[in-house]
Design a protein around this motif. Structure first.
Motif, mmCIF file in Angstrom:
data_model
loop_
_atom_site.group_PDB
_atom_site.id
_atom_site.type_symbol
_atom_site.label_atom_id
_atom_site.label_comp_id
_atom_site.label_asym_id
_atom_site.label_seq_id
_atom_site.Cartn_x
_atom_site.Cartn_y
_atom_site.Cartn_z
ATOM 1 N N ILE A 212 0.855 -1.183 0.000
ATOM 2 C CA ILE A 212 0.000 0.000 0.000
ATOM 3 C C ILE A 212 0.893 1.235 0.000
ATOM 4 O O ILE A 212 1.795 1.356 0.837
ATOM 5 C CB ILE A 212 -0.915 0.010 1.245
ATOM 6 C CG1 ILE A 212 -1.845 -1.209 1.231
ATOM 7 C CG2 ILE A 212 -1.722 1.307 1.318
ATOM 8 C CD1 ILE A 212 -2.477 -1.506 2.588
ATOM 9 N N ILE A 213 0.666 2.121 -0.960
ATOM 10 C CA ILE A 213 1.396 3.387 -1.013
ATOM 11 C C ILE A 213 0.553 4.462 -0.343
ATOM 12 O O ILE A 213 -0.638 4.578 -0.616
ATOM 13 C CB ILE A 213 1.687 3.808 -2.470
ATOM 14 C CG1 ILE A 213 2.563 2.771 -3.169
ATOM 15 C CG2 ILE A 213 2.349 5.182 -2.518
ATOM 16 C CD1 ILE A 213 2.745 3.026 -4.656
ATOM 17 N N MET A 214 1.180 5.245 0.517
ATOM 18 C CA MET A 214 0.466 6.343 1.175
ATOM 19 C C MET A 214 1.213 7.653 0.995
ATOM 20 O O MET A 214 2.443 7.693 1.057
ATOM 21 C CB MET A 214 0.281 6.063 2.669
ATOM 22 C CG MET A 214 -0.740 4.975 2.938
ATOM 23 S SD MET A 214 -1.100 4.822 4.689
ATOM 24 C CE MET A 214 -2.809 4.329 4.613
ATOM 25 N N LYS A 215 0.442 8.726 0.785
ATOM 26 C CA LYS A 215 1.012 10.074 0.691
ATOM 27 C C LYS A 215 1.144 10.636 2.106
ATOM 28 O O LYS A 215 0.365 11.472 2.528
ATOM 29 C CB LYS A 215 0.103 10.994 -0.125
ATOM 30 C CG LYS A 215 0.034 10.680 -1.589
ATOM 31 C CD LYS A 215 -0.480 11.866 -2.393
ATOM 32 C CE LYS A 215 -1.733 12.481 -1.834
ATOM 33 N NZ LYS A 215 -2.158 13.669 -2.583
ATOM 34 N N SER A 216 2.114 10.113 2.834
ATOM 35 C CA SER A 216 2.245 10.543 4.219
ATOM 36 C C SER A 216 3.656 10.262 4.693
ATOM 37 O O SER A 216 4.521 9.816 3.929
ATOM 38 C CB SER A 216 1.222 9.821 5.100
ATOM 39 O OG SER A 216 1.155 10.414 6.381
ATOM 40 N N PRO A 241 4.630 13.482 2.128
ATOM 41 C CA PRO A 241 3.400 14.263 1.967
ATOM 42 C C PRO A 241 3.093 14.631 0.518
ATOM 43 O O PRO A 241 1.980 15.054 0.213
ATOM 44 C CB PRO A 241 3.675 15.522 2.792
ATOM 45 C CG PRO A 241 4.787 15.160 3.712
ATOM 46 C CD PRO A 241 5.611 14.151 2.997
ATOM 47 N N VAL A 242 4.060 14.457 -0.392
ATOM 48 C CA VAL A 242 3.925 14.838 -1.811
ATOM 49 C C VAL A 242 3.455 16.291 -1.913
ATOM 50 O O VAL A 242 2.337 16.596 -2.308
ATOM 51 C CB VAL A 242 2.984 13.881 -2.583
ATOM 52 C CG1 VAL A 242 3.057 14.167 -4.086
ATOM 53 C CG2 VAL A 242 3.347 12.424 -2.329
ATOM 54 N N GLN A 443 12.181 16.590 1.871
ATOM 55 C CA GLN A 443 11.094 16.045 1.058
ATOM 56 C C GLN A 443 11.641 15.148 -0.047
ATOM 57 O O GLN A 443 11.029 14.133 -0.399
ATOM 58 C CB GLN A 443 10.257 17.186 0.470
ATOM 59 C CG GLN A 443 9.538 18.050 1.514
ATOM 60 C CD GLN A 443 8.613 17.261 2.417
ATOM 61 O OE1 GLN A 443 7.920 16.350 1.980
ATOM 62 N NE2 GLN A 443 8.610 17.594 3.703
ATOM 63 N N GLY A 444 12.798 15.528 -0.599
ATOM 64 C CA GLY A 444 13.418 14.689 -1.626
ATOM 65 C C GLY A 444 13.824 13.332 -1.083
ATOM 66 O O GLY A 444 13.726 12.315 -1.782
ATOM 67 N N MET A 445 14.262 13.304 0.185
ATOM 68 C CA MET A 445 14.670 12.037 0.788
ATOM 69 C C MET A 445 13.493 11.084 0.946
ATOM 70 O O MET A 445 13.664 9.866 0.871
ATOM 71 C CB MET A 445 15.328 12.288 2.145
ATOM 72 C CG MET A 445 16.756 12.800 2.061
ATOM 73 S SD MET A 445 17.819 11.719 1.047
ATOM 74 C CE MET A 445 17.696 10.167 1.943
ATOM 75 N N PHE A 446 12.300 11.633 1.182
ATOM 76 C CA PHE A 446 11.118 10.759 1.258
ATOM 77 C C PHE A 446 10.971 9.966 -0.035
ATOM 78 O O PHE A 446 10.721 8.760 -0.015
ATOM 79 C CB PHE A 446 9.851 11.582 1.498
ATOM 80 C CG PHE A 446 9.693 12.092 2.902
ATOM 81 C CD1 PHE A 446 9.856 11.254 3.987
ATOM 82 C CD2 PHE A 446 9.376 13.419 3.143
ATOM 83 C CE1 PHE A 446 9.703 11.714 5.286
ATOM 84 C CE2 PHE A 446 9.217 13.899 4.431
ATOM 85 C CZ PHE A 446 9.391 13.044 5.508
#
Length: 464
Positions: A212-216, A241-242, A443-446
């Motif tokens: 499952i992919i989540m934007k979090s 968080p995208v 954010q890039g590391m996410f």
């Protein structure tokens, strides 16, 4: 043979709605900006021009067009929920189900390492897994929403939507929700014409997926992410968080000139999304509340898609506005219907408060600016997004509502705006989370870590 950096190929297929296509586009842009990733984006022919425009600057993204099969009762040319009535939307789900053979052919022909899909495609794992393609469910909603509404444990208490499901994180600020929200959540379990309800579609998709992919991220939603992972007993891959890309272009001259007249951080911008239609009473209370604040404001009011009176949208809006409001706020208040450059307006130095409906995209657009957040959620996951921000994260303020019917008053709007614009504790929380979200390196590391986990999954598949 493990894949190399130059060989990761992902296929993406979102549901046919702007609010679903755009997050997939955001994900595609974030992934395509990294080296060694190839994206194939699927949609129906009517949506391809919009997608192409948004992804035209990424040569590693290919866009494939599907023909939407005919379904009796669905008019030709209806390929997006933006053009559909609620009953047409249900038929659109049937039409998407009929794309299964074409999608299976494309998967066999292109052999991506994984396909990213969502609730409209419960059949995806059955055609991907036999040919060695990972099926990854992309949840567009906050982890708190998934945890509250669409976990297996919710099955045992679907008639008690005011309470969280068994095992829900005890650390959450959400111990119950008001009746008007619980009544709205009951939609998840309604069946239309014998079709699976939304809950069954979503949960079956998640249960059948490989991950499952989540934007979090754990920083914002750790208890809920861990709960979802324990409920489904499969990996949860976090895309971060995208954060939306900065707005491209310049704010239209007439908006910029109007905003320039006011002091920095003094203007209230109010927009409650493209889907919610406020009642006439709610429109009046909202506008009167904004007037009572005493600050300059822009209010964007969404009207019904179809008007049979022959009046223009502007004329319809004037009929719904409080008597003589236009005269009283002339020079400091604008009431508008139709599209606006929301990101550009929020980023303007004169804007200091955002009254929003708590849709995920709008929240992210607001949180990366200097604006304080006033939350007036309208339906579904928006209620839980608001609870997460105002409760767990301490960001922004919710407008006070009647617990039974969800109505609000002009005084409630006024008080929430004044608190957000004047409470230093709320402002400090907002600054903290803004710094976190605009940190490009973080954010890039996410996304880098997300891709690493994707590759690990694909390599484990190759090694089995």
């Amino acid at each position: 043979m493990p894949i190399s950096n130059a060989e990761l190929h992902l296929m993406l297929y979102p549901w046919l709605a702007v609010g679903h296509i755009n997050p997939f586009v955001q994900l595609a842009r974030k992934l395509a900006a990294l080296p060694g990733i190839r994206i194939t984006f699927l949609s129906t022919s009517g949506n391809v021009p919009h997608i192409t425009e948004l992804l035209s600057d990424f040569p590693t993204v290919s866009i494939l067009s599907l023909q939407l099969p005919h379904v009796p009762g669905l008019p030709p040319g209806i390929e997006n929920t933006a053009d559909a009535t609620p009953s047409m939307t249900e038929l659109l789900k049937l039409a998407v189900d009929l794309t299964k053979p074409d999608v299976a052919t494309l998967l066999t022909r292109h052999r991506p390492h994984a396909i990213v899909y969502e609730f409209a495609h419960p059949w995806m794992p059955s055609i991907a897994r036999p040919i060695g393609v990972k099926a990854l469910f992309f949840s567009l909603f906050s982890s708190v929403s998934t945890a509250y509404l669409t976990v297996p444990s919710r099955r045992s208490c679907s008639g008690e939507m005011s309470k969280p499901p068994p095992g829900f994180p005890a650390a959450s600020s959400i111990s119950s929700v008001p009746n008007y929200q619980a009544n709205d959540f009951a939609y998840m379990f309604k069946s239309f014409n014998g079709m699976p309800c939304v809950y069954d579609r979503v949960v079956s998709c998640m249960e059948a997926s490989d991950a499952i992919i989540m934007k979090s991220c754990m920083e914002m939603e750790a208890p809920y992410i861990n709960y979802v992972e324990s409920e489904f007993k499969k990996p949860v891959l976090l895309a971060g968080p995208v954060v939306p890309d900065p707005a491209i272009g310049k704010l239209e001259k007439h908006w910029d000139e109007w905003l320039q007249r006011f002091e920095a951080g003094s203007v209230v911008y109010c927009a409650l999304g493209s889907e919610a239609i406020l009642s006439d009473d709610s429109i009046k209370e909202l506008l009167l509340g904004l007037e009572m604040v005493g600050s300059p404001f822009i209010a964007v009011i969404n009207l019904q898609k179809c008007d049979t009176t022959g009046l223009s949208p502007e004329q319809v809006l004037k009929k719904k506005m409080p008597e003589r409001l236009e005269e009283r706020v002339r020079g400091r208040g604008i009431v508008h219907t139709g599209l606006v450059q929301q990101q550009d307006i929020l980023q303007h130095k004169s804007v200091g408060c955002f009254v929003c409906h708590c849709g995920r995209n709008s929240l992210m657009e607001g949180m990366v600016t200097e604006c304080g957040l006033v939350m007036l959620p309208q339906f579904g996951d928006q209620f839980l997004n608001a609870a997460l921000l105002a409760g767990d994260l301490g960001v922004g303020v919710e407008v006070e509502r009647d617990g039974e019917v969800g109505s609000f008053t002009r005084e409630g709007v006024r008080d929430a705006v004044k608190k957000v614009m004047g409470d230093e504790k709320v402002k400090e929380k907002q600054r903290k989370w803004r710094e976190f979200l605009v940190d490009e390196e973080l954010q890039g590391m996410f996304m880098v870590k997300f891709v690493e986990k994707l590759k690990d999954m694909v390599n484990s598949n190759n090694n089995n």
